[in-house]
Design a protein around this motif. Sequence first.
Motif, PDB file in Angstrom:
ATOM      1  N   LEU A  35       0.825  -1.206   0.000  1.00 45.74           N
ATOM      2  CA  LEU A  35       0.000   0.000   0.000  1.00 45.74           C
ATOM      3  C   LEU A  35       0.861   1.259   0.000  1.00 45.74           C
ATOM      4  O   LEU A  35       0.641   2.160  -0.811  1.00 45.74           O
ATOM      5  CB  LEU A  35      -0.948   0.003   1.204  1.00 45.74           C
ATOM      6  CG  LEU A  35      -1.843   1.237   1.347  1.00 45.74           C
ATOM      7  CD1 LEU A  35      -2.756   1.410   0.134  1.00 45.74           C
ATOM      8  CD2 LEU A  35      -2.672   1.143   2.625  1.00 45.74           C
ATOM      9  N   VAL A  36       1.850   1.342   0.905  1.00 40.11           N
ATOM     10  CA  VAL A  36       2.657   2.569   0.941  1.00 40.11           C
ATOM     11  C   VAL A  36       3.491   2.720  -0.329  1.00 40.11           C
ATOM     12  O   VAL A  36       3.756   3.845  -0.760  1.00 40.11           O
ATOM     13  CB  VAL A  36       3.520   2.703   2.221  1.00 40.11           C
ATOM     14  CG1 VAL A  36       2.638   2.832   3.453  1.00 40.11           C
ATOM     15  CG2 VAL A  36       4.545   1.594   2.370  1.00 40.11           C
ATOM     16  N   HIS A  37       3.849   1.597  -0.961  1.00 40.49           N
ATOM     17  CA  HIS A  37       4.529   1.698  -2.255  1.00 40.49           C
ATOM     18  C   HIS A  37       3.601   2.339  -3.282  1.00 40.49           C
ATOM     19  O   HIS A  37       4.000   3.230  -4.030  1.00 40.49           O
ATOM     20  CB  HIS A  37       4.996   0.325  -2.738  1.00 40.49           C
ATOM     21  CG  HIS A  37       5.732   0.387  -4.032  1.00 40.49           C
ATOM     22  ND1 HIS A  37       5.105   0.304  -5.257  1.00 40.49           N
ATOM     23  CD2 HIS A  37       7.052   0.541  -4.298  1.00 40.49           C
ATOM     24  CE1 HIS A  37       6.002   0.400  -6.216  1.00 40.49           C
ATOM     25  NE2 HIS A  37       7.186   0.548  -5.665  1.00 40.49           N
ATOM     26  N   ALA A  38       2.341   1.903  -3.292  1.00 40.86           N
ATOM     27  CA  ALA A  38       1.358   2.485  -4.217  1.00 40.86           C
ATOM     28  C   ALA A  38       1.136   3.966  -3.938  1.00 40.86           C
ATOM     29  O   ALA A  38       0.799   4.726  -4.848  1.00 40.86           O
ATOM     30  CB  ALA A  38       0.035   1.726  -4.117  1.00 40.86           C
ATOM     31  N   LEU A  39       1.367   4.386  -2.693  1.00 41.25           N
ATOM     32  CA  LEU A  39       1.204   5.802  -2.329  1.00 41.25           C
ATOM     33  C   LEU A  39       2.445   6.634  -2.645  1.00 41.25           C
ATOM     34  O   LEU A  39       2.405   7.853  -2.509  1.00 41.25           O
ATOM     35  CB  LEU A  39       0.869   5.927  -0.840  1.00 41.25           C
ATOM     36  CG  LEU A  39      -0.444   5.287  -0.398  1.00 41.25           C
ATOM     37  CD1 LEU A  39      -0.611   5.408   1.116  1.00 41.25           C
ATOM     38  CD2 LEU A  39      -1.633   5.896  -1.124  1.00 41.25           C
ATOM     39  N   GLY A  40       3.544   5.992  -3.050  1.00 37.97           N
ATOM     40  CA  GLY A  40       4.727   6.739  -3.450  1.00 37.97           C
ATOM     41  C   GLY A  40       5.979   6.461  -2.650  1.00 37.97           C
ATOM     42  O   GLY A  40       7.060   6.911  -3.014  1.00 37.97           O
ATOM     43  N   TYR A  41       5.872   5.735  -1.549  1.00 37.79           N
ATOM     44  CA  TYR A  41       7.051   5.404  -0.756  1.00 37.79           C
ATOM     45  C   TYR A  41       7.906   4.395  -1.508  1.00 37.79           C
ATOM     46  O   TYR A  41       7.381   3.487  -2.142  1.00 37.79           O
ATOM     47  CB  TYR A  41       6.641   4.822   0.602  1.00 37.79           C
ATOM     48  CG  TYR A  41       7.821   4.398   1.442  1.00 37.79           C
ATOM     49  CD1 TYR A  41       8.571   5.342   2.135  1.00 37.79           C
ATOM     50  CD2 TYR A  41       8.200   3.066   1.533  1.00 37.79           C
ATOM     51  CE1 TYR A  41       9.664   4.964   2.894  1.00 37.79           C
ATOM     52  CE2 TYR A  41       9.285   2.676   2.290  1.00 37.79           C
ATOM     53  CZ  TYR A  41      10.021   3.623   2.961  1.00 37.79           C
ATOM     54  OH  TYR A  41      11.106   3.247   3.710  1.00 37.79           O
ATOM     55  N   ARG A  42       9.214   4.539  -1.420  1.00 36.62           N
ATOM     56  CA  ARG A  42      10.143   3.599  -2.043  1.00 36.62           C
ATOM     57  C   ARG A  42      11.087   3.053  -0.979  1.00 36.62           C
ATOM     58  O   ARG A  42      11.572   3.796  -0.125  1.00 36.62           O
ATOM     59  CB  ARG A  42      10.939   4.263  -3.169  1.00 36.62           C
ATOM     60  CG  ARG A  42      10.065   4.728  -4.335  1.00 36.62           C
ATOM     61  CD  ARG A  42       9.363   3.531  -4.996  1.00 36.62           C
ATOM     62  NE  ARG A  42       8.450   3.900  -6.055  1.00 36.62           N
ATOM     63  CZ  ARG A  42       7.125   3.948  -5.941  1.00 36.62           C
ATOM     64  NH1 ARG A  42       6.547   3.685  -4.792  1.00 36.62           N
ATOM     65  NH2 ARG A  42       6.369   4.257  -6.967  1.00 36.62           N
ATOM     66  N   THR A  43      11.351   1.753  -1.037  1.00 36.19           N
ATOM     67  CA  THR A  43      12.179   1.123  -0.011  1.00 36.19           C
ATOM     68  C   THR A  43      13.609   1.646  -0.011  1.00 36.19           C
ATOM     69  O   THR A  43      14.272   1.593   1.025  1.00 36.19           O
ATOM     70  CB  THR A  43      12.192  -0.406  -0.155  1.00 36.19           C
ATOM     71  OG1 THR A  43      12.598  -0.749  -1.474  1.00 36.19           O
ATOM     72  CG2 THR A  43      10.809  -0.973   0.126  1.00 36.19           C
ATOM     73  N   ASP A  44      14.082   2.184  -1.127  1.00 37.10           N
ATOM     74  CA  ASP A  44      15.445   2.723  -1.117  1.00 37.10           C
ATOM     75  C   ASP A  44      15.544   3.994  -0.264  1.00 37.10           C
ATOM     76  O   ASP A  44      16.636   4.434   0.082  1.00 37.10           O
ATOM     77  CB  ASP A  44      15.989   2.949  -2.528  1.00 37.10           C
ATOM     78  CG  ASP A  44      15.181   3.902  -3.374  1.00 37.10           C
ATOM     79  OD1 ASP A  44      14.115   4.384  -2.925  1.00 37.10           O
ATOM     80  OD2 ASP A  44      15.600   4.158  -4.519  1.00 37.10           O
ATOM     81  N   TRP A  45      14.392   4.567   0.138  1.00 35.42           N
ATOM     82  CA  TRP A  45      14.409   5.706   1.062  1.00 35.42           C
ATOM     83  C   TRP A  45      14.989   5.284   2.409  1.00 35.42           C
ATOM     84  O   TRP A  45      15.511   6.109   3.147  1.00 35.42           O
ATOM     85  CB  TRP A  45      13.018   6.283   1.253  1.00 35.42           C
ATOM     86  CG  TRP A  45      12.435   6.942   0.036  1.00 35.42           C
ATOM     87  CD1 TRP A  45      12.974   6.981  -1.222  1.00 35.42           C
ATOM     88  CD2 TRP A  45      11.202   7.636  -0.041  1.00 35.42           C
ATOM     89  NE1 TRP A  45      12.142   7.653  -2.078  1.00 35.42           N
ATOM     90  CE2 TRP A  45      11.037   8.066  -1.373  1.00 35.42           C
ATOM     91  CE3 TRP A  45      10.200   7.911   0.874  1.00 35.42           C
ATOM     92  CZ2 TRP A  45       9.929   8.776  -1.800  1.00 35.42           C
ATOM     93  CZ3 TRP A  45       9.091   8.613   0.447  1.00 35.42           C
ATOM     94  CH2 TRP A  45       8.963   9.055  -0.865  1.00 35.42           C
ATOM     95  N   GLN A  46      14.876   3.981   2.735  1.00 38.28           N
ATOM     96  CA  GLN A  46      15.454   3.489   3.989  1.00 38.28           C
ATOM     97  C   GLN A  46      16.960   3.717   3.983  1.00 38.28           C
ATOM     98  O   GLN A  46      17.519   4.224   4.944  1.00 38.28           O
ATOM     99  CB  GLN A  46      15.159   2.003   4.185  1.00 38.28           C
ATOM    100  CG  GLN A  46      13.711   1.706   4.407  1.00 38.28           C
ATOM    101  CD  GLN A  46      13.415   0.215   4.373  1.00 38.28           C
ATOM    102  OE1 GLN A  46      14.272  -0.607   4.072  1.00 38.28           O
ATOM    103  NE2 GLN A  46      12.179  -0.129   4.682  1.00 38.28           N
ATOM    104  N   ILE A 124       3.261  11.155  -0.637  1.00 43.33           N
ATOM    105  CA  ILE A 124       2.496  10.150   0.098  1.00 43.33           C
ATOM    106  C   ILE A 124       1.208  10.762   0.632  1.00 43.33           C
ATOM    107  O   ILE A 124       0.132  10.170   0.510  1.00 43.33           O
ATOM    108  CB  ILE A 124       3.343   9.540   1.231  1.00 43.33           C
ATOM    109  CG1 ILE A 124       4.501   8.732   0.626  1.00 43.33           C
ATOM    110  CG2 ILE A 124       2.487   8.667   2.151  1.00 43.33           C
ATOM    111  CD1 ILE A 124       5.520   8.250   1.634  1.00 43.33           C
ATOM    112  N   LYS A 125       1.313  11.946   1.196  1.00 40.36           N
ATOM    113  CA  LYS A 125       0.123  12.616   1.743  1.00 40.36           C
ATOM    114  C   LYS A 125      -0.904  12.873   0.634  1.00 40.36           C
ATOM    115  O   LYS A 125      -2.092  12.592   0.799  1.00 40.36           O
ATOM    116  CB  LYS A 125       0.513  13.920   2.432  1.00 40.36           C
ATOM    117  CG  LYS A 125      -0.640  14.569   3.155  1.00 40.36           C
ATOM    118  CD  LYS A 125      -0.177  15.710   4.041  1.00 40.36           C
ATOM    119  CE  LYS A 125      -1.370  16.233   4.782  1.00 40.36           C
ATOM    120  NZ  LYS A 125      -1.123  16.492   6.161  1.00 40.36           N
TER     121      LYS A 125
END
Length: 135
Positions: A35-46, A124-125
Amino acid sequence: MRTYSGVVYPANCDAMGHMNVQYYVAAFDQAMWHLVHALGYRTDWQREKGQGWADVQHNVSFSKELSVGSLFYVESSVSNVGGKSLTTHHRLFNMDGELCASDEIKSVYFDLTARKGLVLPDVIKFNAENLLAAS
Protein backbone atom coordinates in the motif's frame (compact mmCIF):
# COMPACT_ATOMS: atom_id res chain seq x y z
CA MET A 1 -6.91 -2.02 -3.66
CA ARG A 2 -5.63 -5.61 -3.62
CA THR A 3 -2.29 -5.53 -1.84
CA TYR A 4 -1.40 -9.14 -1.05
CA SER A 5 -2.25 -12.73 -1.95
CA GLY A 6 -1.19 -15.90 -0.19
CA VAL A 7 -1.76 -19.55 0.62
CA VAL A 8 -1.91 -21.23 4.02
CA TYR A 9 0.85 -23.84 4.44
CA PRO A 10 0.92 -26.49 7.18
CA ALA A 11 3.71 -24.57 8.97
CA ASN A 12 1.36 -21.53 9.16
CA CYS A 13 -1.17 -23.42 11.28
CA ASP A 14 -1.39 -23.76 15.03
CA ALA A 15 -2.49 -26.64 17.25
CA MET A 16 -6.13 -25.77 16.54
CA GLY A 17 -5.63 -26.48 12.81
CA HIS A 18 -6.12 -22.97 11.47
CA MET A 19 -3.74 -20.23 10.39
CA ASN A 20 -1.93 -18.83 13.41
CA VAL A 21 -2.34 -15.18 14.41
CA GLN A 22 1.29 -14.38 13.58
CA TYR A 23 0.67 -15.24 9.91
CA TYR A 24 -2.42 -13.06 9.67
CA VAL A 25 -0.35 -10.16 11.03
CA ALA A 26 2.48 -11.01 8.61
CA ALA A 27 0.02 -10.87 5.69
CA PHE A 28 -1.30 -7.50 6.90
CA ASP A 29 2.26 -6.20 7.31
CA GLN A 30 3.17 -7.22 3.76
CA ALA A 31 -0.04 -5.65 2.48
CA MET A 32 0.92 -2.42 4.24
CA TRP A 33 4.25 -2.31 2.37
CA HIS A 34 2.45 -2.76 -0.95
CA LEU A 35 0.00 0.00 0.00
CA VAL A 36 2.66 2.57 0.94
CA HIS A 37 4.53 1.70 -2.26
CA ALA A 38 1.36 2.48 -4.22
CA LEU A 39 1.20 5.80 -2.33
CA GLY A 40 4.73 6.74 -3.45
CA TYR A 41 7.05 5.40 -0.76
CA ARG A 42 10.14 3.60 -2.04
CA THR A 43 12.18 1.12 -0.01
CA ASP A 44 15.44 2.72 -1.12
CA TRP A 45 14.41 5.71 1.06
CA GLN A 46 15.45 3.49 3.99
CA ARG A 47 19.07 3.49 2.77
CA GLU A 48 19.20 6.87 1.03
CA LYS A 49 17.17 9.02 3.45
CA GLY A 50 17.08 6.88 6.59
CA GLN A 51 13.28 7.05 6.57
CA GLY A 52 10.70 4.32 7.03
CA TRP A 53 7.60 3.33 8.98
CA ALA A 54 6.85 2.38 12.57
CA ASP A 55 3.55 0.69 13.35
CA VAL A 56 2.26 2.05 16.64
CA GLN A 57 -1.10 0.26 16.76
CA HIS A 58 -2.79 -2.80 15.28
CA ASN A 59 -6.47 -3.62 15.85
CA VAL A 60 -7.07 -7.11 14.51
CA SER A 61 -10.46 -8.84 14.27
CA PHE A 62 -11.04 -12.43 13.20
CA SER A 63 -14.26 -13.69 11.65
CA LYS A 64 -13.56 -16.92 9.71
CA GLU A 65 -10.84 -19.54 9.98
CA LEU A 66 -8.38 -20.35 7.24
CA SER A 67 -6.98 -23.90 7.09
CA VAL A 68 -4.15 -25.60 5.20
CA GLY A 69 -4.40 -25.00 1.46
CA SER A 70 -6.68 -21.96 1.76
CA LEU A 71 -5.95 -19.23 -0.76
CA PHE A 72 -6.55 -15.69 0.43
CA TYR A 73 -6.05 -12.08 -0.52
CA VAL A 74 -5.87 -8.74 1.27
CA GLU A 75 -7.52 -5.50 0.18
CA SER A 76 -6.27 -2.28 1.72
CA SER A 77 -7.42 1.31 2.04
CA VAL A 78 -6.52 4.51 3.85
CA SER A 79 -8.89 5.52 6.65
CA ASN A 80 -7.06 8.58 8.02
CA VAL A 81 -4.19 10.83 6.97
CA GLY A 82 -2.40 12.64 9.77
CA GLY A 83 0.56 14.99 9.72
CA LYS A 84 3.04 12.24 10.54
CA SER A 85 0.92 9.10 10.32
CA LEU A 86 -1.40 7.01 8.23
CA THR A 87 -4.23 4.86 9.51
CA THR A 88 -4.92 2.05 7.09
CA HIS A 89 -7.53 -0.68 6.97
CA HIS A 90 -6.73 -4.15 5.64
CA ARG A 91 -9.30 -6.88 5.00
CA LEU A 92 -8.29 -10.50 4.43
CA PHE A 93 -10.71 -12.59 2.35
CA ASN A 94 -10.80 -16.24 1.33
CA MET A 95 -11.19 -16.96 -2.37
CA ASP A 96 -14.98 -17.18 -1.96
CA GLY A 97 -14.89 -13.50 -1.00
CA GLU A 98 -15.72 -14.15 2.66
CA LEU A 99 -14.11 -11.80 5.17
CA CYS A 100 -11.77 -13.81 7.43
CA ALA A 101 -9.94 -11.06 9.32
CA SER A 102 -9.31 -7.33 9.32
CA ASP A 103 -6.64 -5.06 10.73
CA GLU A 104 -6.60 -1.33 11.28
CA ILE A 105 -2.98 -0.17 11.46
CA LYS A 106 -1.68 3.21 12.59
CA SER A 107 1.80 3.77 11.15
CA VAL A 108 4.07 6.73 11.78
CA TYR A 109 6.48 7.96 9.13
CA PHE A 110 9.78 7.59 10.91
CA ASP A 111 13.37 8.86 11.03
CA LEU A 112 15.28 5.60 11.39
CA THR A 113 18.34 7.28 12.96
CA ALA A 114 16.72 9.78 15.32
CA ARG A 115 13.91 7.28 16.10
CA LYS A 116 11.16 9.90 15.88
CA GLY A 117 8.21 10.73 13.68
CA LEU A 118 8.56 12.81 10.53
CA VAL A 119 6.03 14.80 8.54
CA LEU A 120 4.58 12.66 5.75
CA PRO A 121 6.26 13.36 2.40
CA ASP A 122 4.03 15.44 0.11
CA VAL A 123 3.68 12.67 -2.50
CA ILE A 124 2.50 10.15 0.10
CA LYS A 125 0.12 12.62 1.74
CA PHE A 126 -1.33 13.67 -1.63
CA ASN A 127 -1.85 10.09 -2.85
CA ALA A 128 -3.23 8.92 0.52
CA GLU A 129 -5.73 11.78 0.62
CA ASN A 130 -6.82 10.99 -2.95
CA LEU A 131 -7.27 7.31 -2.10
CA LEU A 132 -9.23 8.24 1.01
CA ALA A 133 -11.47 10.61 -0.95
CA ALA A 134 -12.13 7.93 -3.58
CA SER A 135 -13.33 5.37 -1.01
